[in-house]
Design an enzyme around this catalytic site. Structure first.
Site, PDB file in Angstrom:
ATOM      1  N   THR A   1       8.797 -48.890  78.083  1.00 30.62           N
ATOM      2  CA  THR A   1       9.961 -49.669  77.667  1.00 30.62           C
ATOM      3  C   THR A   1      11.233 -48.850  77.820  1.00 30.62           C
ATOM      4  OG1 THR A   1       8.553 -50.785  76.062  1.00 30.62           O
ATOM      5  CG2 THR A   1      10.934 -51.035  75.801  1.00 30.62           C
TER       6      THR A   1
ATOM      7  N   ASP B   1      13.548 -43.106  75.472  1.00 37.73           N
ATOM      8  CA  ASP B   1      14.794 -43.595  74.902  1.00 37.73           C
ATOM      9  C   ASP B   1      14.698 -43.865  73.411  1.00 37.73           C
ATOM     10  OD1 ASP B   1      13.132 -45.773  74.980  1.00 37.73           O
ATOM     11  OD2 ASP B   1      14.633 -47.173  75.742  1.00 37.73           O
TER      12      ASP B   1
ATOM     13  N   ASP C   1       7.980 -43.113  79.640  1.00 36.31           N
ATOM     14  CA  ASP C   1       7.759 -44.209  78.712  1.00 36.31           C
ATOM     15  C   ASP C   1       7.862 -45.509  79.500  1.00 36.31           C
ATOM     16  OD1 ASP C   1       7.340 -45.514  76.332  1.00 36.31           O
ATOM     17  OD2 ASP C   1       9.450 -45.477  75.734  1.00 36.31           O
TER      18      ASP C   1
END
Length: 821
Positions: free
Chosen positions: A318, A551, A316
């Site tokens: 971010t 996350d 990912d």
């Protein structure tokens, strides 16, 4: 407040409709009474295997039992020296216990740090508490990404949606209204609310998961299953060989009972692969401790092995390639001095009960809350890419992705794309013509402002990507952000293909077409949660071993389906719950260390398995040859042939050809790429080597054996001759297993040779171990046969490498040296 009426059982509570209870939660007295009644969430701790259980599991093993019986037999003959192999029982148990207890303590400590703390209302205040401190009837608040830690009933809901895919397999979030039941193990996909705990402790679903999934165990893995196959193969060989040698020693050899028993034990002891399982356990346990020192929580031990086999990492953007936190850089309004837009943005940030990173950045910068009263709420979700608040006469406001809320040809959309191309995160604030909770929301959106957020690229991200590139591990950046913005970050980090980012809204849902696209492209934006999952599946369908990092709650499904799920420690509780590895320091740069540790474990266990299996093969073969010789001698009235070695001889062979070197090799640096076919490679080395050692030792013994009328000295000389042959070839097998050489491996080999020089070079050690190389003819013959065996092992190694296309090298290159320091 809630009534304190007695509640039957420790697990089930009743819904109290008293609004004060819902608002305030339990009092301290009510909590104390429930604790006293045992109505607590007494779920098992992670790594709940106690020290007592660890000691019992390491002492009372099948291998220790076999060695223990053989030790008793030897001691019954009065030969304490020949019982030295009994030290293996102590070594196996003590070393295994120490390493597992160290690993347990590491896991326990890291699990506490990683533990999600639900927000519980008590005495009119909301406080994060460890899950174990939750009691029956507690009111627990919920926000996006929160994991539901105990079963309960919803008492407050604001567009609350719960994802139950981990329980039911259904990917679509389930809307939850007041009175709906929620189960532990699920998590909040959107909205917010609160629920009352109705099942806690062992009655809750989470406790059942913890019992099965949270213990320190060596669960299924390719490495573990391969070792089990090897042990099964060994067992099939040991039974007939053991019966033969027992018959030979007790009935055919013509020896007295005491020497017959010691010879039988000497034949049986080396058949037992006493260190193979131990070294495997130690290698995994030490890996856990090493990674724990880098703030990496390994929730399933084989994930260390699994990540070493990974050839694609889906990351990912971010929170992985960029820092988790953001900073509001600019609010660029469509019209100059649009004060209402700024007030609306401040109101939305202030009214969000569980703000994400973007909202937190806005809230920190825009502190002047106008105090508008919200009339409708639409929480953010990764699927729709926007959130909203309606404020009656103050309008309906939405905040989300510009390319989702606007026509791509509009001026504001083009501005957003230009800004995103600089790697910044851009959100659109717009006013809508209908309430945000309308079925057809957001409706027609009028752009009011662009909200520009600064994301800092992690300083170690480029180095991490370079490491994966050097190890031929592909990295795919898969993000829910704008594709142009994601591509800009990927390009900044030097990721190949980053400049050609793919907008996932254009992707085909056909698995084969999706897999083709993933083969060609590296960077993807505007990816929905279900698409992340589909991408993982498409990569796996092409034979890739996939690791997924993330996350956010939008990553949960992909993390769950990936071969290895890696969560950030600051991520949502749901992502940490499903991941096999949690990076507690939130550093993507920790992943190379995990890969390197996995390679060390796999490569070293393979080396160790080669040594132990070689020993078993030659021990079994020698026992077969001696046993068959005894039967043939009885049938044809030949001289009987007793076993050539004493248990003390077996012990000294194990010291420097297997025991000490295997321990060092199991913990040494190793950067070899993980490969499938573990069992086949081990067999290709161990079986030819074991056969060569067994046959050469038998021939050497026949050459030196002086017959049944031989004196005690001649018997000792014959055994010494056979031992010299065995040690020479076994040392060469160690030399082959240690390849490619580095300086420390050469030192290890030299020390092993010097160990035997000492044993044979001093009269005290020769007498103690009953070694007599004084018969020059016999000793020379043993050396010659040993050299021939060494030559055959060397030829076999090169030939099998050529046949199976394996690269053979004597010395290490820079590629073999650890790439992470």
């Amino acid at each position: 407040m809630a009534t304190d009426e007695p509640i039957e059982g420790a697990a089930v509570g009743t819904l109290d409709t008293d609004p004060r209870h819902i608002e305030d939660g339990l009092t301290a007295d009510q909590v104390a009474k429930r604790v006293a009644n045992g109505q607590t969430n007494d779920v098992p701790d992670r790594a709940s295997r106690s020290v007592k259980d660890i000691v019992r599991a390491n002492v009372f093993t099948r291998i220790n039992a076999i060695l223990g019986v053989l030790l008793i037999i030897v001691l019954s003959t009065g030969s304490i020296v020949d019982g030295m192999f009994g030290l293996l029982i102590i070594a196996n148990s003590v070393v295994g216990m120490i390493q597992e207890i160290r690993a347990k303590r590491t896991l326990d400590r890291l699990a506490i740090v990683s533990q999600a703390k639900p927000v519980v209302r008590r005495d009119r205040a909301a406080t994060p508490l460890p899950p174990k401190e939750v009691v029956l009837d507690d009111i627990i608040e919920l926000g996006q990404g929160d994991q539901i830690v105990v079963d309960g009933i919803v008492v407050e809901a604001s567009v609350l949606e719960v994802d139950e895919s981990l329980l039911t397999g259904e990917a679509d979030p389930v809307p939850k209204t007041i009175g709906a039941r929620v189960l532990s193990g699920s998590y909040v996909a959107a909205g917010s609310g609160a629920y009352r705990a109705t099942k806690v402790g062992h009655e809750a679903y989470a406790a059942k998961l913890a019992d099965e999934a949270s213990k320190f165990t060596l669960v299924h893995s390719e490495l573990r299953s391969g070792i089990n196959k090897i042990l099964k193969f060994i067992t099939y060989l040991m039974v007939p060989a053991g019966l033969l040698i027992i018959y030979n020693q007790l009935f055919s050899s013509g020896q007295a009972l005491a020497p017959a028993l010691t010879g039988m034990v000497a034949a049986l002891v080396p058949m037992v692969p006493e260190g193979l399982v131990l070294m495997t356990s130690i290698a995994f346990a030490v890996g856990v401790v090493r990674l724990g020192q880098r703030k990496c929580l390994v929730q399933e031990l084989p994930s260390i092995e699994g990540l070493a086999r990974v050839d694609v990492v889906c990351a990912d953007k971010t929170g992985t390639l960029t820092e988790t936190g953001m900073k509001l850089a600019e609010v660029r309004t469509a019209k100059p001095d649009d004060e209402q837009a700024a007030r609306a943005l401040a109101a939305m940030a202030a009214d969000d009960p569980r703000p994400n990173a973007s909202m937190l950045a806005i809230r920190e910068s825009l502190t002047d809350d106008p105090g508008w009263e919200p009339t409708a709420v639409a929480p953010f979700s990764s699927a729709k890419k926007w959130s909203g608040q309606s404020y009656g006469s103050n309008g309906n406001w939405v905040l989300g992705a510009p390319d989702v809320l606007l026509d791509s040809d509009s001026d504001m959309a083009r501005q957003a794309e230009k800004i995103g191309a600089r790697g910044l995160r851009v959100l659109l604030l717009g006013s809508s013509d209908r309430p945000v909770d309308a079925p057809d929301a957001p409706g027609a959106v009028a752009p009011r402002a662009l909200v520009i957020l600064d994301q800092k690229v992690r300083p170690d991200a480029r180095e991490t990507l370079d490491y994966f590139a050097s190890q031929k591990v592909e990295v795919k950046v898969i993000s829910g952000d704008n594709a142009v913005s994601v591509g800009a970050v990927a390009t900044t980090l030097g990721l190949p293909g980053g400049e050609n980012a793919v907008d996932a809204r254009q992707l085909s849902e056909e698995p084969e077409v999706l897999a083709d696209t993933l083969d060609e492209a590296t960077t993807f934006g505007r990816v929905r949660p279900d698409q992340k999952r589909a991408m993982v599946g498409a990569l796996q369908s092409r034979g890739h071993t996939v690791a997924m990092t993330g996350d956010g709650v939008n990553d949960v499904l992909a993390l769950k389906d990936a071969d290895i799920g890696v969560a950030m420690g600051s991520g949502s509780p749901a992502t940490r719950a499903v991941a096999q590895i949690v990076l507690l320091d939130n550093k993507f740069a920790t992943l190379p260390y995990v890969v390197a540790e996995g390679r060390r474990v796999i490569g070293n266990i393979e080396r160790v398995a080669n040594l132990f299996l070689t020993k078993t093969v030659y021990s079994v073969l020698l026992a077969f040859l001696i046993g068959v010789s005894g039967i043939v001698a009885q049938i044809f009235d030949f001289d009987p042939l007793p076993y050539p070695f004493l248990p003390r001889h077996v012990t000294i062979v194990a010291w420097f050809t297997i025991g000490i070197p295997a321990f060092i090799l199991s913990l040494a640096p190793n950067n070899e790429r993980a490969r499938t076919g573990f069992v086949g490679r081990v067999m290709r080395l161990a079986i030819p080597s074991g056969v060569i050692i067994g046959v050469a030792t038998y021939v050497s013994y026949l050459f030196a054996y002086a017959g049944p009328e031989a004196s005690e000295q001649q018997v000792e000389q014959a055994g010494t001759t056979a031992l010299i042959t065995l040690i020479m070839i076994a040392l060469w097998v160690l030399a082959v297993v240690a390849r490619p050489y580095t300086w420390w491996k050469i030192v290890l080999l030299v020390c092993s040779v010097l160990g035997y020089v000492v044993l044979f070079g001093f009269s005290f050690t020769r007498e103690f171990f009953k070694l007599d190389p004084s018969n020059i003819a016999a000793t020379t013959g043993g050396f010659v046969i040993g050299l021939l065996g060494v030559l055959l092992v060397e030829v076999a190694w090169w030939v099998t490498g050529r046949i199976h296309g394996e690269r053979r090298r004597l010395f290490a290159s820079s590629d073999d040296l650890p790439g992470v320091h």
